[in-house]
Design a protein around this motif. Structure first.
Motif, PDB file in Angstrom:
ATOM      1  N   MET A 209      -9.354   7.550   5.402  1.00 55.99           N
ATOM      2  CA  MET A 209      -9.477   7.938   6.811  1.00 55.99           C
ATOM      3  C   MET A 209      -9.528   9.451   6.931  1.00 55.99           C
ATOM      4  N   MET A 210     -10.533   9.945   7.653  1.00 58.50           N
ATOM      5  CA  MET A 210     -10.575  11.343   8.048  1.00 58.50           C
ATOM      6  C   MET A 210     -10.111  11.413   9.490  1.00 58.50           C
ATOM      7  N   PHE A 211      -9.136  12.284   9.776  1.00 57.48           N
ATOM      8  CA  PHE A 211      -8.590  12.383  11.130  1.00 57.48           C
ATOM      9  C   PHE A 211      -8.587  13.850  11.554  1.00 57.48           C
ATOM     10  N   ARG A 212      -9.030  14.096  12.777  1.00 54.58           N
ATOM     11  CA  ARG A 212      -9.096  15.474  13.273  1.00 54.58           C
ATOM     12  C   ARG A 212      -8.476  15.542  14.664  1.00 54.58           C
ATOM     13  N   VAL A 213      -7.661  16.578  14.881  1.00 52.10           N
ATOM     14  CA  VAL A 213      -7.056  16.786  16.191  1.00 52.10           C
ATOM     15  C   VAL A 213      -7.322  18.213  16.649  1.00 52.10           C
ATOM     16  N   LEU A 214      -7.280  18.393  17.947  1.00 54.64           N
ATOM     17  CA  LEU A 214      -7.295  19.719  18.546  1.00 54.64           C
ATOM     18  C   LEU A 214      -5.878  20.058  18.968  1.00 54.64           C
ATOM     19  N   LYS A 215      -5.319  21.111  18.384  1.00 55.21           N
ATOM     20  CA  LYS A 215      -4.019  21.633  18.798  1.00 55.21           C
ATOM     21  C   LYS A 215      -4.294  22.838  19.693  1.00 55.21           C
ATOM     22  N   PHE A 216      -3.947  22.718  20.975  1.00 54.18           N
ATOM     23  CA  PHE A 216      -4.323  23.755  21.916  1.00 54.18           C
ATOM     24  C   PHE A 216      -3.107  24.304  22.658  1.00 54.18           C
TER      25      PHE A 216
ATOM     26  N   LEU B  15       0.813  -1.208   0.000  1.00 51.79           N
ATOM     27  CA  LEU B  15       0.000   0.000   0.000  1.00 51.79           C
ATOM     28  C   LEU B  15       0.849   1.261   0.000  1.00 51.79           C
ATOM     29  N   THR B  16       0.291   2.322  -0.553  1.00 55.55           N
ATOM     30  CA  THR B  16       0.913   3.650  -0.555  1.00 55.55           C
ATOM     31  C   THR B  16      -0.103   4.650  -0.007  1.00 55.55           C
ATOM     32  N   PRO B  17       0.306   5.477   0.970  1.00 56.72           N
ATOM     33  CA  PRO B  17      -0.627   6.462   1.515  1.00 56.72           C
ATOM     34  C   PRO B  17      -0.569   7.770   0.721  1.00 56.72           C
ATOM     35  N   ALA B  18      -1.679   8.464   0.675  1.00 57.64           N
ATOM     36  CA  ALA B  18      -1.742   9.794   0.083  1.00 57.64           C
ATOM     37  C   ALA B  18      -2.488  10.693   1.069  1.00 57.64           C
ATOM     38  N   THR B  19      -1.857  11.806   1.445  1.00 54.17           N
ATOM     39  CA  THR B  19      -2.405  12.676   2.483  1.00 54.17           C
ATOM     40  C   THR B  19      -2.899  13.981   1.873  1.00 54.17           C
ATOM     41  N   ARG B  20      -4.052  14.411   2.351  1.00 61.69           N
ATOM     42  CA  ARG B  20      -4.626  15.672   1.897  1.00 61.69           C
ATOM     43  C   ARG B  20      -5.072  16.467   3.116  1.00 61.69           C
ATOM     44  N   PHE B  21      -4.512  17.671   3.304  1.00 63.52           N
ATOM     45  CA  PHE B  21      -4.947  18.522   4.405  1.00 63.52           C
ATOM     46  C   PHE B  21      -6.305  19.113   4.046  1.00 63.52           C
ATOM     47  N   SER B  22      -7.265  19.026   4.982  1.00 61.66           N
ATOM     48  CA  SER B  22      -8.650  19.376   4.667  1.00 61.66           C
ATOM     49  C   SER B  22      -9.109  20.712   5.218  1.00 61.66           C
ATOM     50  N   GLY B  23      -8.507  21.164   6.319  1.00 63.98           N
ATOM     51  CA  GLY B  23      -8.978  22.439   6.842  1.00 63.98           C
ATOM     52  C   GLY B  23      -8.536  22.703   8.268  1.00 63.98           C
ATOM     53  N   LEU B  24      -8.629  23.977   8.638  1.00 63.00           N
ATOM     54  CA  LEU B  24      -8.260  24.444   9.971  1.00 63.00           C
ATOM     55  C   LEU B  24      -9.401  25.302  10.495  1.00 63.00           C
ATOM     56  N   ALA B  25      -9.900  25.007  11.689  1.00 61.78           N
ATOM     57  CA  ALA B  25     -10.974  25.773  12.310  1.00 61.78           C
ATOM     58  C   ALA B  25     -10.495  26.334  13.640  1.00 61.78           C
ATOM     59  N   GLY B  26     -10.733  27.619  13.849  1.00 61.14           N
ATOM     60  CA  GLY B  26     -10.308  28.230  15.098  1.00 61.14           C
ATOM     61  C   GLY B  26      -9.786  29.633  14.870  1.00 61.14           C
ATOM     62  N   PRO B  27      -9.279  30.276  15.926  1.00 61.41           N
ATOM     63  CA  PRO B  27      -9.110  29.674  17.259  1.00 61.41           C
ATOM     64  C   PRO B  27     -10.437  29.539  17.999  1.00 61.41           C
ATOM     65  N   LYS B  28     -10.534  28.468  18.801  1.00 64.72           N
ATOM     66  CA  LYS B  28     -11.729  28.219  19.586  1.00 64.72           C
ATOM     67  C   LYS B  28     -11.331  27.944  21.033  1.00 64.72           C
TER      68      LYS B  28
ATOM     69  N   LEU C  11      -9.698  22.480  27.342  1.00 70.45           N
ATOM     70  CA  LEU C  11      -8.254  22.284  27.455  1.00 70.45           C
ATOM     71  C   LEU C  11      -7.485  23.576  27.240  1.00 70.45           C
ATOM     72  N   GLY C  12      -8.117  24.554  26.615  1.00 70.43           N
ATOM     73  CA  GLY C  12      -7.446  25.811  26.302  1.00 70.43           C
ATOM     74  C   GLY C  12      -7.847  26.281  24.911  1.00 70.43           C
ATOM     75  N   VAL C  13      -7.345  27.445  24.529  1.00 68.52           N
ATOM     76  CA  VAL C  13      -7.630  27.969  23.195  1.00 68.52           C
ATOM     77  C   VAL C  13      -6.844  27.159  22.163  1.00 68.52           C
ATOM     78  N   GLY C  14      -7.502  26.799  21.080  1.00 65.08           N
ATOM     79  CA  GLY C  14      -6.788  25.991  20.096  1.00 65.08           C
ATOM     80  C   GLY C  14      -7.476  25.948  18.752  1.00 65.08           C
ATOM     81  N   TYR C  15      -6.906  25.140  17.857  1.00 66.61           N
ATOM     82  CA  TYR C  15      -7.399  24.970  16.494  1.00 66.61           C
ATOM     83  C   TYR C  15      -7.726  23.491  16.260  1.00 66.61           C
ATOM     84  N   PHE C  16      -8.780  23.259  15.492  1.00 68.30           N
ATOM     85  CA  PHE C  16      -9.108  21.911  15.041  1.00 68.30           C
ATOM     86  C   PHE C  16      -8.560  21.745  13.624  1.00 68.30           C
ATOM     87  N   ALA C  17      -7.628  20.818  13.478  1.00 73.00           N
ATOM     88  CA  ALA C  17      -7.017  20.546  12.174  1.00 73.00           C
ATOM     89  C   ALA C  17      -7.518  19.199  11.661  1.00 73.00           C
TER      90      ALA C  17
END
Length: 331
Positions: free
Chosen positions: A183-190, A143-156, A160-166
Motif C-alpha cells: 500500500m502506498m499512502f499519502r497525506v497532506l499535513k497542513f 501477517l506482519t507489516p513493514a513500513t517504509r517512509f517514501s518522501g516529503l514534498a513541500g511546503p506547498k 486548506l493551508g500551507v502544508g507538506y505531502f508525506a
C-alpha cells in the motif's frame, strides 16, 4: 491485481501529540518547531531507514472477521468463506493496532508526523491510496507489516493551508516472509488557518433548490422531511427524484423531532474549523422511517450509546446559520 482508491478517512498511525517549543516529547526528546530545511533533513533520515518491520498481527486471518467485513461492505461473494480466503482490501485490517492504551511500536512515519505536528502542521487529510495485491491471504495466516517512509514534498500552498505531502509504503508479509500486499499512502499535513473573531461559521451547508425547504424549516425550528408529492414516500437527504416512483414532484412533512441513535463516531482528529474536539457525529433514526446525520450534544462523549432516545435541538452558529443537533431526550 491492483486496486487504486481515493481515501478521505485520514488514516494515520501517529503516536506523538501536539507539542510546543521547549517541552519534552513522549520519547524523551525535545519537541520544537522545525524549519523547512530541518523537516526535509528529517525526512531524508527516515527514508534512509528503509523498510522497518512491525509486530505480527495480534490474530491470524480468521472467519469471524471476514464475515463481519463482508456484511459491512455488502459483499455477497461466497468464494471468500467457502474457500477460506480474505478479501484483498482487508490487508490493513489484520495489523491495525486497535484502541489499546499501552505502549505502541513506532515506525519511521510516526517521528515524521510528530515533527510536523510540533511545527504547526496539525491538520491532516488523506489524499490518495494505492493498494497492490499479490495473492489472496488464507485463513490461519498471520501477517506482519513493514513500513517504509517514501518522501516529503513541500511546503506547498493548498486550499486548506500551507502544508507538506508525506508519503509512505506498507508491505504485508506472511510468516514465510512472502509479500502478499503493498500500500502506498499519502497525506497532506497542513497548518490550519487561525480562527478570527466575528467571522461566519466556516462550515456552511450547500443550499440549493433541493435542500432550501429543509434549511428554511430549520430557521423556523421545524424538522422537515422531503416526501414525494405523488406516492408519499419519505426520503432524506433530499433529492430531485423519488427513488420509489421516480417522480420529480416534491413536498415535505414535519417530523416529530424525536429519534434514536442508530450509530455514531467520536471525532478526535484532524481539527475541524469552528469546532472543538472531541465531538460526536451520529446517525439518528426517526420514527417517520428515515435517518438523519447530526451532532449529539448536551451529553458527555463517554455516555453516548446506540439506541439512546434523542430530541432535536437547534443551535445558532452565526448570524445566518442554524444547525439541527440532537440531545438526550429528558425522561
Amino acid at each position: 491485481m491492483t486496486d487504486r482508491t481515493a481515501s478521505t478517512d485520514g488514516t494515520e498511525r501517529t503516536e506523538g501529540t501536539e507539542g510546543t517549543e521547549g517541552t519534552e516529547g513522549t520519547e524523551g526528546t525535545e519537541r520544537r518547531t522545525m524549519t523547512d530545511e530541518e523537516l526535509h533533513e528529517l525526512a531524508g533520515k527516515q527514508t534512509a531507514l528503509g523498510e522497518v518491520r512491525g509486530a505480527p498481527a495480534a490474530d491470524p486471518v480468521n472467519v469471524p472477521m471476514i464475515r463481519h467485513w463482508l456484511a459491512a461492505m455488502g459483499d455477497e461473494n461466497p468464494r471468500y468463506l467457502e474457500q477460506g480466503l480474505a478479501p484483498p482490501a482487508m490487508a490493513q485490517v489484520w495489523t491495525m493496532p486497535g484502541l489499546s492504551r499501552g505502549q505502541k511500536e513506532r515506525s519511521p512515519v510516526d517521528d515524521m508526523m510528530s515533527a510536523l505536528n510540533d511545527s504547526g502542521y496539525t491538520g491532516v487529510v488523506a489524499t490518495n491510496c494505492e493498494q497492490t495485491y499479490h495473492r489472496y491471504v488464507r485463513v490461519g495466516e498471520r501477517l506482519t507489516p513493514a513500513t517504509r517512509f517514501s518522501g516529503l514534498a513541500g511546503p506547498k500552498r493548498t486550499a486548506l493551508g500551507v502544508g507538506y505531502f508525506a508519503t509512505w509504503n506498507i508491505t504485508w508479509y506472511t510468516e514465510d516472509d512472502e509479500p502478499v500486499a503493498d500500500m502506498m499512502f499519502r497525506v497532506l499535513k497542513f497548518r490550519p488557518p487561525a480562527a478570527k473573531a466575528a467571522e461566519p461559521y466556516p462550515l456552511q451547508p450547500a443550499v440549493n433548490q433541493d435542500t432550501a425547504f429543509f434549511w428554511e424549516g430549520v430557521n423556523r425550528g421545524e424538522l422537515r422531511i422531503q416526501s414525494c408529492a405523488d406516492c408519499g414516500e419519505l426520503r432524506h437527504p433530499p433529492g430531485p427524484l423519488c427513488p420509489h416512483c421516480r417522480s420529480a414532484e416534491r413536498a415535505y412533512r414535519l417530523a416529530s423531532g424525536t429519534g434514536t441513535l442508530f450509530s455514531y463516531v467520536v471525532h478526535h482528529h484532524p481539527p475541524v474549523p469552528g469546532r472543538e474536539t472531541p465531538f460526536v457525529v451520529g446517525v439518528v433514526e426517526l420514527p417517520e422511517g428515515v435517518r438523519i446525520v447530526g451532532n449529539v450534544v448536551n451529553c458527555p462523549v463517554e455516555e453516548v450509546r446506540i439506541g439512546m432516545p434523542l430530541r432535536v435541538t437547534y443551535r445558532r452558529m452565526d448570524d445566518r446559520l442554524v444547525l439541527p443537533m440532537w440531545a438526550p431526550e429528558e425522561p
